[in-house]
Write a protein that holds these residues in place. Structure first.
Motif, short mmCIF file in Angstrom:
data_model
loop_
_atom_site.label_atom_id
_atom_site.label_comp_id
_atom_site.label_asym_id
_atom_site.label_seq_id
_atom_site.Cartn_x
_atom_site.Cartn_y
_atom_site.Cartn_z
N ILE A 1 0.85 -1.20 0.00
CA ILE A 1 0.00 0.00 0.00
C ILE A 1 0.87 1.24 0.00
O ILE A 1 0.63 2.20 -0.75
CB ILE A 1 -0.97 -0.01 1.20
CG1 ILE A 1 -2.01 -1.13 1.03
CG2 ILE A 1 -1.64 1.35 1.38
CD1 ILE A 1 -2.86 -1.38 2.25
N LYS A 2 1.94 1.24 0.84
CA LYS A 2 2.85 2.40 0.89
C LYS A 2 3.53 2.61 -0.46
O LYS A 2 3.67 3.74 -0.93
CB LYS A 2 3.89 2.22 2.00
CG LYS A 2 3.35 2.44 3.39
CD LYS A 2 4.45 2.30 4.42
CE LYS A 2 3.90 2.51 5.82
NZ LYS A 2 4.95 2.34 6.84
N GLU A 3 3.95 1.52 -1.08
CA GLU A 3 4.59 1.62 -2.40
C GLU A 3 3.60 2.19 -3.42
O GLU A 3 3.96 3.06 -4.23
CB GLU A 3 5.10 0.25 -2.87
CG GLU A 3 6.31 -0.24 -2.13
CD GLU A 3 6.67 -1.69 -2.47
OE1 GLU A 3 5.98 -2.33 -3.31
OE2 GLU A 3 7.65 -2.18 -1.87
N ALA A 4 2.36 1.72 -3.36
CA ALA A 4 1.33 2.24 -4.27
C ALA A 4 1.07 3.71 -4.00
O ALA A 4 0.93 4.51 -4.93
CB ALA A 4 0.05 1.43 -4.15
N MET A 5 1.04 4.07 -2.71
CA MET A 5 0.82 5.48 -2.35
C MET A 5 2.00 6.33 -2.80
O MET A 5 1.80 7.46 -3.29
CB MET A 5 0.58 5.62 -0.83
CG MET A 5 -0.77 5.06 -0.40
SD MET A 5 -1.04 5.07 1.37
CE MET A 5 -1.01 6.80 1.75
N ASN A 6 3.21 5.78 -2.64
CA ASN A 6 4.38 6.54 -3.10
C ASN A 6 4.33 6.75 -4.60
O ASN A 6 4.64 7.84 -5.10
CB ASN A 6 5.68 5.83 -2.70
CG ASN A 6 6.01 6.01 -1.23
OD1 ASN A 6 5.55 6.95 -0.61
ND2 ASN A 6 6.80 5.10 -0.69
N ARG A 7 3.91 5.76 -5.37
CA ARG A 7 3.77 5.92 -6.82
C ARG A 7 2.71 6.97 -7.12
O ARG A 7 2.84 7.78 -8.03
CB ARG A 7 3.41 4.58 -7.46
CG ARG A 7 4.58 3.65 -7.63
CD ARG A 7 4.26 2.48 -8.57
NE ARG A 7 3.08 1.71 -8.17
CZ ARG A 7 3.12 0.61 -7.41
NH1 ARG A 7 4.27 0.14 -6.99
NH2 ARG A 7 2.01 -0.01 -7.09
N PHE A 8 1.64 6.93 -6.30
CA PHE A 8 0.56 7.90 -6.50
C PHE A 8 1.09 9.29 -6.23
O PHE A 8 0.82 10.22 -6.99
CB PHE A 8 -0.61 7.54 -5.58
CG PHE A 8 -1.77 8.47 -5.71
CD1 PHE A 8 -2.56 8.44 -6.86
CD2 PHE A 8 -2.06 9.38 -4.70
CE1 PHE A 8 -3.65 9.32 -6.95
CE2 PHE A 8 -3.13 10.24 -4.83
CZ PHE A 8 -3.94 10.20 -5.96
N ASN A 9 1.85 9.46 -5.09
CA ASN A 9 2.39 10.77 -4.73
C ASN A 9 3.38 11.24 -5.79
O ASN A 9 3.43 12.41 -6.12
CB ASN A 9 3.07 10.72 -3.37
CG ASN A 9 2.07 10.65 -2.23
OD1 ASN A 9 0.92 11.04 -2.39
ND2 ASN A 9 2.51 10.16 -1.08
N ILE A 10 4.21 10.34 -6.29
CA ILE A 10 5.19 10.70 -7.33
C ILE A 10 4.45 11.15 -8.58
O ILE A 10 4.83 12.13 -9.20
CB ILE A 10 6.13 9.53 -7.63
CG1 ILE A 10 6.97 9.24 -6.39
CG2 ILE A 10 7.02 9.81 -8.82
CD1 ILE A 10 7.84 8.01 -6.49
N GLY A 11 3.39 10.48 -8.91
CA GLY A 11 2.60 10.84 -10.06
C GLY A 11 2.00 12.22 -9.92
O GLY A 11 1.91 12.99 -10.87
N ASP A 12 1.58 12.61 -8.66
CA ASP A 12 1.00 13.93 -8.41
C ASP A 12 2.04 15.00 -8.61
O ASP A 12 1.76 16.07 -9.14
CB ASP A 12 0.45 14.03 -6.98
CG ASP A 12 -0.89 13.32 -6.85
OD1 ASP A 12 -1.50 13.01 -7.91
OD2 ASP A 12 -1.33 13.07 -5.72
N ASP A 13 3.30 14.74 -8.19
CA ASP A 13 4.37 15.74 -8.30
C ASP A 13 4.70 16.01 -9.76
O ASP A 13 5.09 17.10 -10.12
CB ASP A 13 5.63 15.26 -7.57
CG ASP A 13 5.42 15.23 -6.05
OD1 ASP A 13 4.47 15.89 -5.59
OD2 ASP A 13 6.19 14.54 -5.34
N ALA A 14 4.53 14.99 -10.58
CA ALA A 14 4.88 15.15 -11.99
C ALA A 14 3.91 16.07 -12.70
O ALA A 14 4.25 16.71 -13.67
CB ALA A 14 4.93 13.80 -12.67
N GLU A 15 2.70 16.15 -12.28
CA GLU A 15 1.70 16.96 -12.94
C GLU A 15 1.94 18.34 -12.56
O GLU A 15 2.00 19.33 -12.63
CB GLU A 15 0.30 16.55 -12.52
CG GLU A 15 -0.10 15.22 -13.08
CD GLU A 15 -1.48 14.82 -12.69
OE1 GLU A 15 -2.29 15.63 -12.29
OE2 GLU A 15 -1.77 13.63 -12.78
#
Length: 185
Positions: A171-185
């Motif tokens: 879940i943390k890894e998925a959340m980190n990918r989600f957070n990384i994806g938000d920073d890219a936008e």
């Protein structure tokens, strides 16, 4: 008559005494199982492979003393009752020392004709102790079962925890990918 089958190790070097003692034991114990030894090596073998409830021993043996036999027996299992049947213990101090060193009692061979009368109270005590030990063994066995069940439960919790930790990690890894994806936008 004692109806509980007793496993008796008789440590005696004189065949005539062996026969007399066996005869007297059979007067008071319904189904005795009797093994005979006349030296420490055979005695040790019987302790391991026969597991007696009680040891009856002469004091003077060809290669050792009854105290040597008692030391071997008590070193192997201190709960085994040990009774001297001997013609040797004439000295009260020596008799007292046998008791102090762990003997349950002693009977003089001069009482061989009425040995059953002298031996019966000792063997009844052995039976009472066996019953008490059996009850204790049963409680210990039940406690071990309970402890084993607790260990099994704890292992299951640990297994569940490992799964939870792995799931949380995912879940943390998925959340980190989600957070990384938000920073890219």
């Amino acid at each position: 008559m004692i109806k509980t089958s007793l496993r008796i190790l008789l440590v005696e070097d004189r065949e005539s005494d062996v026969m007399l003692i066996k005869r007297q034991i059979k007067k008071i114990v319904k189904n005795p199982v009797i093994e005979v030894a006349d030296n420490l090596e055979d005695c040790k073998n019987h302790l391991v492979n026969f597991a007696p409830d009680v040891v009856l021993s002469d004091y003077n043996l060809p290669n050792c003393t009854g105290l040597d036999v008692m030391e071997l027996v008590k070193g192997f299992d201190s709960s085994i009752d040990f009774i001297f049947i001997t013609g040797t213990i004439h000295d009260e101090e020596l008799a007292a020392n046998t008791i102090l060193n762990g003997a349950s009692g002693y009977i003089l061979k001069k009482h061989m004709n009425n040995l059953s009368e002298k031996l019966e109270p000792f063997l009844k005590k052995v039976v009472v102790n066996m019953v008490a030990r059996d009850e204790l063994r049963e409680r210990i066995r039940n406690n071990k079962i309970t402890v084993n069940q607790i260990y099994e439960y704890l292992d299951k919790i640990n297994t569940d925890n490992v799964e939870h930790v792995e799931n949380i990690k995912k879940i943390k890894e998925a959340m980190n990918r989600f957070n990384i994806g938000d920073d890219a936008e």
